[in-house]
Design a protein around this motif. Structure first.
Motif, PDB file in Angstrom:
ATOM      1  N   MET A   1       0.841  -1.198   0.000  1.00 47.51           N
ATOM      2  CA  MET A   1       0.000   0.000   0.000  1.00 47.51           C
ATOM      3  C   MET A   1       0.870   1.239   0.000  1.00 47.51           C
ATOM      4  N   SER A   2       0.379   2.304  -0.630  1.00 48.11           N
ATOM      5  CA  SER A   2       1.093   3.570  -0.677  1.00 48.11           C
ATOM      6  C   SER A   2       1.360   4.099   0.730  1.00 48.11           C
ATOM      7  N   SER A   3       2.453   4.838   0.882  1.00 47.98           N
ATOM      8  CA  SER A   3       2.759   5.465   2.167  1.00 47.98           C
ATOM      9  C   SER A   3       1.978   6.760   2.365  1.00 47.98           C
ATOM     10  N   THR A   4       1.284   7.204   1.313  1.00 47.00           N
ATOM     11  CA  THR A   4       0.482   8.435   1.392  1.00 47.00           C
ATOM     12  C   THR A   4      -0.913   8.161   0.816  1.00 47.00           C
ATOM     13  N   PRO A   5      -1.683   7.267   1.436  1.00 47.68           N
ATOM     14  CA  PRO A   5      -2.974   6.876   0.853  1.00 47.68           C
ATOM     15  C   PRO A   5      -3.986   8.009   0.784  1.00 47.68           C
ATOM     16  N   PHE A   6      -3.960   8.924   1.759  1.00 49.86           N
ATOM     17  CA  PHE A   6      -4.953   9.997   1.718  1.00 49.86           C
ATOM     18  C   PHE A   6      -4.588  11.050   0.672  1.00 49.86           C
ATOM     19  N   HIS A   7      -3.296  11.306   0.510  1.00 49.24           N
ATOM     20  CA  HIS A   7      -2.856  12.185  -0.574  1.00 49.24           C
ATOM     21  C   HIS A   7      -3.291  11.598  -1.912  1.00 49.24           C
ATOM     22  N   ASP A   8      -3.120  10.290  -2.061  1.00 47.54           N
ATOM     23  CA  ASP A   8      -3.475   9.634  -3.319  1.00 47.54           C
ATOM     24  C   ASP A   8      -4.969   9.763  -3.607  1.00 47.54           C
ATOM     25  N   LEU A   9      -5.797   9.696  -2.563  1.00 46.29           N
ATOM     26  CA  LEU A   9      -7.241   9.857  -2.746  1.00 46.29           C
ATOM     27  C   LEU A   9      -7.571  11.196  -3.387  1.00 46.29           C
ATOM     28  N   ASN A  10      -6.828  12.229  -3.018  1.00 41.13           N
ATOM     29  CA  ASN A  10      -7.149  13.594  -3.430  1.00 41.13           C
ATOM     30  C   ASN A  10      -6.333  14.077  -4.628  1.00 41.13           C
ATOM     31  N   VAL A  11      -5.698  13.150  -5.340  1.00 43.96           N
ATOM     32  CA  VAL A  11      -5.000  13.520  -6.573  1.00 43.96           C
ATOM     33  C   VAL A  11      -6.034  13.803  -7.657  1.00 43.96           C
ATOM     34  N   LEU A  12      -5.943  14.979  -8.253  1.00 42.81           N
ATOM     35  CA  LEU A  12      -6.901  15.419  -9.267  1.00 42.81           C
ATOM     36  C   LEU A  12      -6.207  15.601 -10.608  1.00 42.81           C
ATOM     37  N   THR A  13      -6.861  15.161 -11.662  1.00 42.23           N
ATOM     38  CA  THR A  13      -6.362  15.355 -13.014  1.00 42.23           C
ATOM     39  C   THR A  13      -7.290  16.322 -13.740  1.00 42.23           C
ATOM     40  N   ALA A  14      -6.730  17.434 -14.210  1.00 45.65           N
ATOM     41  CA  ALA A  14      -7.551  18.437 -14.892  1.00 45.65           C
ATOM     42  C   ALA A  14      -8.123  17.873 -16.180  1.00 45.65           C
ATOM     43  N   ALA A  15      -9.423  18.156 -16.415  1.00 44.81           N
ATOM     44  CA  ALA A  15     -10.103  17.676 -17.618  1.00 44.81           C
ATOM     45  C   ALA A  15     -10.703  18.826 -18.419  1.00 44.81           C
ATOM     46  N   GLY A  16     -10.335  20.075 -18.077  1.00 48.56           N
ATOM     47  CA  GLY A  16     -10.809  21.240 -18.811  1.00 48.56           C
ATOM     48  C   GLY A  16     -12.139  21.764 -18.317  1.00 48.56           C
ATOM     49  N   ASP A  17     -12.360  23.070 -18.511  1.00 44.79           N
ATOM     50  CA  ASP A  17     -13.619  23.731 -18.135  1.00 44.79           C
ATOM     51  C   ASP A  17     -13.972  23.524 -16.665  1.00 44.79           C
ATOM     52  N   GLY A  18     -12.970  23.589 -15.800  1.00 51.50           N
ATOM     53  CA  GLY A  18     -13.222  23.465 -14.364  1.00 51.50           C
ATOM     54  C   GLY A  18     -13.575  22.069 -13.914  1.00 51.50           C
ATOM     55  N   MET A  19     -13.257  21.064 -14.717  1.00 42.01           N
ATOM     56  CA  MET A  19     -13.549  19.676 -14.363  1.00 42.01           C
ATOM     57  C   MET A  19     -12.261  18.937 -14.018  1.00 42.01           C
ATOM     58  N   ALA A 190       2.247   8.916   8.158  1.00 37.03           N
ATOM     59  CA  ALA A 190       3.294   9.935   8.334  1.00 37.03           C
ATOM     60  C   ALA A 190       3.457  10.805   7.084  1.00 37.03           C
ATOM     61  N   GLY A 191       3.432  10.177   5.908  1.00 36.30           N
ATOM     62  CA  GLY A 191       3.590  10.956   4.676  1.00 36.30           C
ATOM     63  C   GLY A 191       2.449  11.921   4.447  1.00 36.30           C
ATOM     64  N   ASP A 192       1.230  11.521   4.823  1.00 36.89           N
ATOM     65  CA  ASP A 192       0.070  12.402   4.689  1.00 36.89           C
ATOM     66  C   ASP A 192       0.116  13.520   5.729  1.00 36.89           C
ATOM     67  N   GLU A 193       0.567  13.188   6.929  1.00 34.11           N
ATOM     68  CA  GLU A 193       0.615  14.175   8.010  1.00 34.11           C
ATOM     69  C   GLU A 193       1.633  15.269   7.726  1.00 34.11           C
ATOM     70  N   SER A 194       2.707  14.944   7.014  1.00 35.72           N
ATOM     71  CA  SER A 194       3.796  15.905   6.797  1.00 35.72           C
ATOM     72  C   SER A 194       3.459  16.950   5.735  1.00 35.72           C
ATOM     73  N   ASP A 195       2.424  16.701   4.919  1.00 36.02           N
ATOM     74  CA  ASP A 195       2.026  17.658   3.888  1.00 36.02           C
ATOM     75  C   ASP A 195       0.869  18.501   4.422  1.00 36.02           C
ATOM     76  N   PRO A 196       1.032  19.822   4.595  1.00 34.97           N
ATOM     77  CA  PRO A 196      -0.009  20.648   5.224  1.00 34.97           C
ATOM     78  C   PRO A 196      -1.354  20.586   4.513  1.00 34.97           C
ATOM     79  N   ASP A 197      -1.352  20.596   3.165  1.00 33.79           N
ATOM     80  CA  ASP A 197      -2.621  20.573   2.440  1.00 33.79           C
ATOM     81  C   ASP A 197      -3.344  19.248   2.639  1.00 33.79           C
ATOM     82  N   THR A 198      -2.602  18.147   2.603  1.00 34.62           N
ATOM     83  CA  THR A 198      -3.211  16.836   2.820  1.00 34.62           C
ATOM     84  C   THR A 198      -3.703  16.702   4.256  1.00 34.62           C
TER      85      THR A 198
END
Length: 280
Positions: A1-19, A190-198
């Protein structure tokens, strides 16, 4: 499993027009359906990303989602989702972004997100909260939610973070009944905790982290959230988050559930209230 599972949940890929597109791992589920607090964080992440895209600021920012008000229209499965965003106001201190989270052709969540800079420093007033009596770190007798624990087999979210339950409050774990109040400790990896936005998004997620307090009254089963509003009061300090979920009125069809979340310094970092349906 990833060391930053919550960061991975919130990874966004831009699809144009605010999507934006995102992929929800099965660990962010309660039973077979996606956890409401995890969708809350995704909507908050999309709103913040849209605001940063609008301002052309690709670097870190102190701006965070201060309030997220979400209506739940359907319960999606883990997998691919789309988030559509609309900027309603872009201000110097406060901005507003609407977000719709969809899966296929069904809207699952409609959220209104208020963004700004969270409080810092000592508050001018902060009343005593019963949750402050809970130890800063979970004691040895706290119930650890592992994947093979009966509760962990339903609350799969426990696979993406550390969760401990105060057994003296979760009466349903021993087949007993008590007040509709559950206390627990939650901490991101730990990896998620160390990133302020996550870490901020994780704190928002914990505003819906407890099992339904109706279980303490012998009412088990799915208690679908209809509306949830969560406030991020300040950036959480590293360490365990203390959470208390409680209800004042369990009606025939509806109940409210409040979450209060303290960080390791004792500061209130999240407050939430939801309207949910009594389990059938």
């Amino acid at each position: 499993m990833s060391s930053t599972p919550f960061h991975d949940l919130n990874v966004l890929t831009a699809a144009g027009d605010g999507m934006y597109r995102a992929s929800i791992d099965p660990i962010w589920t309660i039973g077979p359906k996606v956890h409401g607090g995890s969708m809350m964080s995704l909507c908050a992440a999309a709103a913040r990303r849209r605001l940063l895209d609008e301002t052309g600021d690709a670097g870190p920012s102190r701006v965070q989602p201060l309030a997220v008000g979400a209506n739940y229209l359907s319960a999606p499965d883990p997998g691919e989702v789309t988030l559509s965003t609309t900027v309603r106001k872009q201000g110097k201190q406060v901005s507003f972004v609407d977000v719709e989270l969809t899966q296929g052709d069904r809207v699952a969540v409609h959220a209104s997100v208020t963004l700004g800079v969270p409080d810092v420093g000592e508050p001018q007033y902060s009343g005593d909260h019963a949750l402050a009596q809970l130890p800063v770190e979970p004691p040895a007798d706290a119930v650890v939610l592992t994947a093979d624990h009966p509760m962990g087999q339903i609350v799969h979210v426990a696979q993406g973070c550390d969760m401990r339950v105060d057994g003296t409050s979760a009466h349903f774990l021993t087949g007993n009944q008590g007040e509709p109040e559950v206390r627990m400790w939650v901490r991101p990896r730990a990896g998620d905790e160390s990133d302020p936005d996550t870490a901020a998004l994780f704190a928002i997620m914990t505003g819906d982290i407890s099992a339904p307090v109706t279980m303490n009254r012998g009412m088990f089963g799915w208690a679908p959230t209809v509306q949830l509003t969560t406030y991020l009061r300040r950036q959480p300090a590293p360490g365990w988050l203390r959470v208390m979920a409680s209800s004042t009125v369990l009606g025939g069809a509806w109940f409210e559930e409040d979450h209060t979340v303290l960080d390791s310094t004792g500061a209130i970092v999240v407050q939430s209230r939801q309207l949910a349906m009594i389990p059938r």
